[in-house]
Design an enzyme around this catalytic site. Sequence first.
Site, PDB file in Angstrom:
ATOM      1  N   THR A 125       0.826  -1.208   0.000  1.00  0.00           N
ATOM      2  CA  THR A 125       0.000   0.000   0.000  1.00  0.00           C
ATOM      3  C   THR A 125       0.861   1.260   0.000  1.00  0.00           C
ATOM      4  O   THR A 125       1.987   1.252   0.530  1.00  0.00           O
ATOM      5  CB  THR A 125      -0.907  -0.004   1.253  1.00  0.00           C
ATOM      6  OG1 THR A 125      -1.464   1.301   1.426  1.00  0.00           O
ATOM      7  CG2 THR A 125      -0.149  -0.352   2.523  1.00  0.00           C
ATOM      8  N   ASP A 126       0.304   2.353  -0.516  1.00  0.00           N
ATOM      9  CA  ASP A 126       1.028   3.629  -0.474  1.00  0.00           C
ATOM     10  C   ASP A 126       1.169   4.146   0.959  1.00  0.00           C
ATOM     11  O   ASP A 126       1.971   5.041   1.225  1.00  0.00           O
ATOM     12  CB  ASP A 126       0.338   4.682  -1.363  1.00  0.00           C
ATOM     13  CG  ASP A 126      -1.093   5.014  -0.957  1.00  0.00           C
ATOM     14  OD1 ASP A 126      -1.616   4.403  -0.006  1.00  0.00           O
ATOM     15  OD2 ASP A 126      -1.689   5.895  -1.602  1.00  0.00           O
ATOM     16  N   GLU A 127       0.374   3.570   1.897  1.00  0.00           N
ATOM     17  CA  GLU A 127       0.438   4.060   3.283  1.00  0.00           C
ATOM     18  C   GLU A 127       1.795   3.795   3.930  1.00  0.00           C
ATOM     19  O   GLU A 127       2.113   4.390   4.958  1.00  0.00           O
ATOM     20  CB  GLU A 127      -0.677   3.442   4.135  1.00  0.00           C
ATOM     21  CG  GLU A 127      -2.043   3.890   3.674  1.00  0.00           C
ATOM     22  CD  GLU A 127      -3.135   3.708   4.718  1.00  0.00           C
ATOM     23  OE1 GLU A 127      -2.821   3.558   5.907  1.00  0.00           O
ATOM     24  OE2 GLU A 127      -4.302   3.741   4.310  1.00  0.00           O
ATOM     25  N   TYR A 153      -1.718  -0.344  11.200  1.00  0.00           N
ATOM     26  CA  TYR A 153      -1.919  -1.013   9.904  1.00  0.00           C
ATOM     27  C   TYR A 153      -0.726  -0.775   8.978  1.00  0.00           C
ATOM     28  O   TYR A 153      -0.116  -1.720   8.466  1.00  0.00           O
ATOM     29  CB  TYR A 153      -3.212  -0.501   9.241  1.00  0.00           C
ATOM     30  CG  TYR A 153      -3.281  -0.814   7.759  1.00  0.00           C
ATOM     31  CD1 TYR A 153      -3.453  -2.124   7.309  1.00  0.00           C
ATOM     32  CD2 TYR A 153      -3.142   0.200   6.796  1.00  0.00           C
ATOM     33  CE1 TYR A 153      -3.492  -2.415   5.940  1.00  0.00           C
ATOM     34  CE2 TYR A 153      -3.176  -0.082   5.439  1.00  0.00           C
ATOM     35  CZ  TYR A 153      -3.357  -1.390   5.020  1.00  0.00           C
ATOM     36  OH  TYR A 153      -3.388  -1.678   3.671  1.00  0.00           O
TER      37      TYR A 153
HETATM   38  P1  NAD Z   1     -10.207  -6.783   2.620  1.00  0.00           P
HETATM   39  O1  NAD Z   1     -10.175  -6.490   4.067  1.00  0.00           O
HETATM   40  O2  NAD Z   1     -11.420  -6.447   1.829  1.00  0.00           O
HETATM   41  O3  NAD Z   1      -9.923  -8.342   2.383  1.00  0.00           O
HETATM   42  C1  NAD Z   1      -8.948  -9.049   3.089  1.00  0.00           C
HETATM   43  C2  NAD Z   1      -9.181 -10.542   2.855  1.00  0.00           C
HETATM   44  O4  NAD Z   1      -8.140 -11.260   3.528  1.00  0.00           O
HETATM   45  C3  NAD Z   1     -10.511 -11.049   3.427  1.00  0.00           C
HETATM   46  O5  NAD Z   1     -11.143 -11.884   2.489  1.00  0.00           O
HETATM   47  C4  NAD Z   1     -10.083 -11.843   4.660  1.00  0.00           C
HETATM   48  O6  NAD Z   1     -10.960 -12.927   4.953  1.00  0.00           O
HETATM   49  C5  NAD Z   1      -8.708 -12.339   4.236  1.00  0.00           C
HETATM   50  N1  NAD Z   1      -7.847 -12.642   5.393  1.00  0.00           N
HETATM   51  C6  NAD Z   1      -7.654 -11.873   6.501  1.00  0.00           C
HETATM   52  N2  NAD Z   1      -6.808 -12.494   7.350  1.00  0.00           N
HETATM   53  C7  NAD Z   1      -6.459 -13.673   6.758  1.00  0.00           C
HETATM   54  C8  NAD Z   1      -5.603 -14.738   7.130  1.00  0.00           C
HETATM   55  N3  NAD Z   1      -4.958 -14.737   8.309  1.00  0.00           N
HETATM   56  N4  NAD Z   1      -5.472 -15.778   6.284  1.00  0.00           N
HETATM   57  C9  NAD Z   1      -6.132 -15.806   5.099  1.00  0.00           C
HETATM   58  N5  NAD Z   1      -6.969 -14.832   4.699  1.00  0.00           N
HETATM   59  C10 NAD Z   1      -7.125 -13.768   5.521  1.00  0.00           C
HETATM   60  O7  NAD Z   1      -8.916  -6.076   2.012  1.00  0.00           O
HETATM   61  P2  NAD Z   1      -8.710  -5.322   0.621  1.00  0.00           P
HETATM   62  O8  NAD Z   1      -9.168  -3.929   0.753  1.00  0.00           O
HETATM   63  O9  NAD Z   1      -9.237  -6.181  -0.460  1.00  0.00           O
HETATM   64  O10 NAD Z   1      -7.115  -5.299   0.566  1.00  0.00           O
HETATM   65  C11 NAD Z   1      -6.398  -6.400   0.002  1.00  0.00           C
HETATM   66  C12 NAD Z   1      -4.908  -6.112   0.082  1.00  0.00           C
HETATM   67  O11 NAD Z   1      -4.617  -4.925  -0.644  1.00  0.00           O
HETATM   68  C13 NAD Z   1      -4.411  -5.867   1.501  1.00  0.00           C
HETATM   69  O12 NAD Z   1      -3.144  -6.486   1.623  1.00  0.00           O
HETATM   70  C14 NAD Z   1      -4.283  -4.352   1.614  1.00  0.00           C
HETATM   71  O13 NAD Z   1      -3.262  -4.001   2.512  1.00  0.00           O
HETATM   72  C15 NAD Z   1      -3.923  -3.991   0.187  1.00  0.00           C
HETATM   73  N6  NAD Z   1      -4.341  -2.650  -0.283  1.00  0.00           N
HETATM   74  C16 NAD Z   1      -5.634  -2.224  -0.118  1.00  0.00           C
HETATM   75  C17 NAD Z   1      -6.025  -0.990  -0.637  1.00  0.00           C
HETATM   76  C18 NAD Z   1      -7.448  -0.482  -0.498  1.00  0.00           C
HETATM   77  O14 NAD Z   1      -7.725   0.668  -0.831  1.00  0.00           O
HETATM   78  N7  NAD Z   1      -8.392  -1.291  -0.029  1.00  0.00           N
HETATM   79  C19 NAD Z   1      -5.094  -0.183  -1.314  1.00  0.00           C
HETATM   80  C20 NAD Z   1      -3.780  -0.639  -1.451  1.00  0.00           C
HETATM   81  C21 NAD Z   1      -3.410  -1.885  -0.943  1.00  0.00           C
HETATM   82  O1  DAU Z   2      -4.050   4.130   0.564  1.00  0.00           O
HETATM   83  C1  DAU Z   2      -4.312   2.762   0.555  1.00  0.00           C
HETATM   84  C2  DAU Z   2      -5.105   2.381   1.778  1.00  0.00           C
HETATM   85  O2  DAU Z   2      -6.415   2.924   1.598  1.00  0.00           O
HETATM   86  C3  DAU Z   2      -5.174   0.880   1.999  1.00  0.00           C
HETATM   87  O3  DAU Z   2      -3.890   0.404   2.273  1.00  0.00           O
HETATM   88  C4  DAU Z   2      -6.117   0.526   3.144  1.00  0.00           C
HETATM   89  O4  DAU Z   2      -6.267  -0.871   3.252  1.00  0.00           O
HETATM   90  C5  DAU Z   2      -7.470   1.146   2.864  1.00  0.00           C
HETATM   91  O5  DAU Z   2      -8.348   0.899   3.947  1.00  0.00           O
HETATM   92  C6  DAU Z   2      -7.341   2.644   2.614  1.00  0.00           C
HETATM   93  O6  DAU Z   2      -6.975   3.354   3.830  1.00  0.00           O
HETATM   94  P1  DAU Z   2      -7.665   4.744   4.243  1.00  0.00           P
HETATM   95  O7  DAU Z   2      -7.528   4.907   5.690  1.00  0.00           O
HETATM   96  O8  DAU Z   2      -7.198   5.841   3.348  1.00  0.00           O
HETATM   97  O9  DAU Z   2      -9.192   4.390   3.814  1.00  0.00           O
HETATM   98  P2  DAU Z   2     -10.610   4.649   4.528  1.00  0.00           P
HETATM   99  O10 DAU Z   2     -11.651   4.265   3.520  1.00  0.00           O
HETATM  100  O11 DAU Z   2     -10.689   4.037   5.870  1.00  0.00           O
HETATM  101  O12 DAU Z   2     -10.620   6.225   4.686  1.00  0.00           O
HETATM  102  C7  DAU Z   2     -10.449   7.080   3.568  1.00  0.00           C
HETATM  103  C8  DAU Z   2     -10.453   8.518   4.101  1.00  0.00           C
HETATM  104  O13 DAU Z   2     -11.766   8.816   4.578  1.00  0.00           O
HETATM  105  C9  DAU Z   2      -9.516   8.737   5.266  1.00  0.00           C
HETATM  106  O14 DAU Z   2      -8.955  10.042   5.181  1.00  0.00           O
HETATM  107  C10 DAU Z   2     -10.431   8.658   6.492  1.00  0.00           C
HETATM  108  C11 DAU Z   2     -11.757   9.184   5.963  1.00  0.00           C
HETATM  109  N1  DAU Z   2     -12.965   8.601   6.595  1.00  0.00           N
HETATM  110  C12 DAU Z   2     -13.067   7.256   6.661  1.00  0.00           C
HETATM  111  C13 DAU Z   2     -14.171   6.664   7.250  1.00  0.00           C
HETATM  112  C14 DAU Z   2     -14.283   5.169   7.348  1.00  0.00           C
HETATM  113  C15 DAU Z   2     -13.964   9.443   7.070  1.00  0.00           C
HETATM  114  O15 DAU Z   2     -13.886  10.669   6.978  1.00  0.00           O
HETATM  115  N2  DAU Z   2     -15.069   8.862   7.656  1.00  0.00           N
HETATM  116  C16 DAU Z   2     -15.198   7.510   7.785  1.00  0.00           C
HETATM  117  O16 DAU Z   2     -16.217   7.055   8.366  1.00  0.00           O
END
Ligand code: NAD
Ligand code: DAU
Length: 340
Positions: A125-127, A153
């Site tokens: 992730t970019d985080e 995280y």
């Molecule tokens: P998500 O939370 O929707 O899905 C995570 C999945 O992993 C779920 O299906 C869960 O059951 C499974 N899981 C959790 N713990 C596990 C374990 N111990 N063993 C096997 N499976 C397990 O997550 P997402 O948003 O789809 O993110 C997927 C990946 O992409 C993550 O690694 C996250 O860090 C990365 N990522 C997410 C974002 C975003 O915006 N959502 C952006 C950049 C990177």
């Molecule tokens: O940048 C990549 C990341 O993006 C991934 O690695 C993470 O898995 C993914 O969850 C996401 O992280 P963020 O913290 O940026 O996403 P989130 O959707 O939780 O929040 C997006 C923005 O919105 C953040 O600035 C917090 C704000 N927010 C979020 C929630 C849930 C609110 O203002 N209100 C809310 O209720």
Amino acid sequence: MKIIVTGGAGFIGGNFVHYMVEKYPEDMIINLDALTYAGNLETLKPVENKPNYKFVKGDIADRDFIFRLFASEKPDVVVNFAAESHVDRSIECPDVFVRTNVLGTTTLLDACREYGIKRYHQVSTDEVYGDLPLDRPDLFFTEETPLHTSSPYSSSKASADLFVMAYHRTFKVPVSISRCSNNYGPYQFPEKLIPLMISRALSDGELPVYGNGANVRDWLHVYDHCQAIDLIIRKGADGCVYNIGGHNERTNLEVVKTILHTLDKPESLIKYVKDRPGHDMRYAIDPKKLETELGWEPVYNFETGIVQTIQWYLENREWWEHIVSGEYSQYFEKMYGDRL
Ligand code: NAD
Ligand code: DAU
């Protein structure tokens, strides 16, 4: 090729499984997922009977299980999406993030060492780069930006990235890492900003915006993320990191207002609530390496992607209504009860 996709019952992993099963009928896609609160087999309904798809329930941090699976399946490629992914949950309870995101990653890497692999790909992730100031719009995260994390995280994800690189250098495990910006699109669990706001707006509930809503995220449609990972595992250089992002920066307030306008709901539903502790200000990806070296180009911009996504949530109410009415309602009450 036989590809193990971990976390394939989650949001991005599920979209990736759909993409790969459809695009490569000659490959075998094994979806390995522990089915935590974020895993949902309903997401896999469109592919569950395809001959090149198989689901295996299991935990990536369970060493005996992972080693048995690798011994029997002998995968060519592993793409690790499995993770605890929500920043707010990591602030409530960091330990499970360490177990899954760090120990789960090293367990998979150990199995790759033991049984051999053509490529281990870590979905990061970019985080891991921390955040950028709002008053420097000229700054972007590149692959050389130092890791500088804010939340439990992002610290667990950065730690996993360091182990991936250590296994590459020390044990010669063939690896790649991608670091993507915020994703949105179909099948995203409604704890994350965009699906939370769509589902709340559709039921005329208040929309909780943290702080003043000025924080900036760089949004990418999940389809474009899947395409990028497919390119990286096939053509990306061994031992390399690739940033993924499409230059779609928006403040949270802009995103929430776009959703309200598209759904024809009033802005009076917005409620400013107590900020997230340690809240990162701005994320912005420079995707030049991926574009110039691998020819990646996103299909969606934010305007087209958000309309497609809102439409999906309108047409698939059953998928998300089932989630928000279940165990998730207790989570919502705990996290937002005294904020709204
Ligand atoms: P998500 O939370 O929707 O899905 C995570 C999945 O992993 C779920 O299906 C869960 O059951 C499974 N899981 C959790 N713990 C596990 C374990 N111990 N063993 C096997 N499976 C397990 O997550 P997402 O948003 O789809 O993110 C997927 C990946 O992409 C993550 O690694 C996250 O860090 C990365 N990522 C997410 C974002 C975003 O915006 N959502 C952006 C950049 C990177
Ligand atoms: O940048 C990549 C990341 O993006 C991934 O690695 C993470 O898995 C993914 O969850 C996401 O992280 P963020 O913290 O940026 O996403 P989130 O959707 O939780 O929040 C997006 C923005 O919105 C953040 O600035 C917090 C704000 N927010 C979020 C929630 C849930 C609110 O203002 N209100 C809310 O209720």
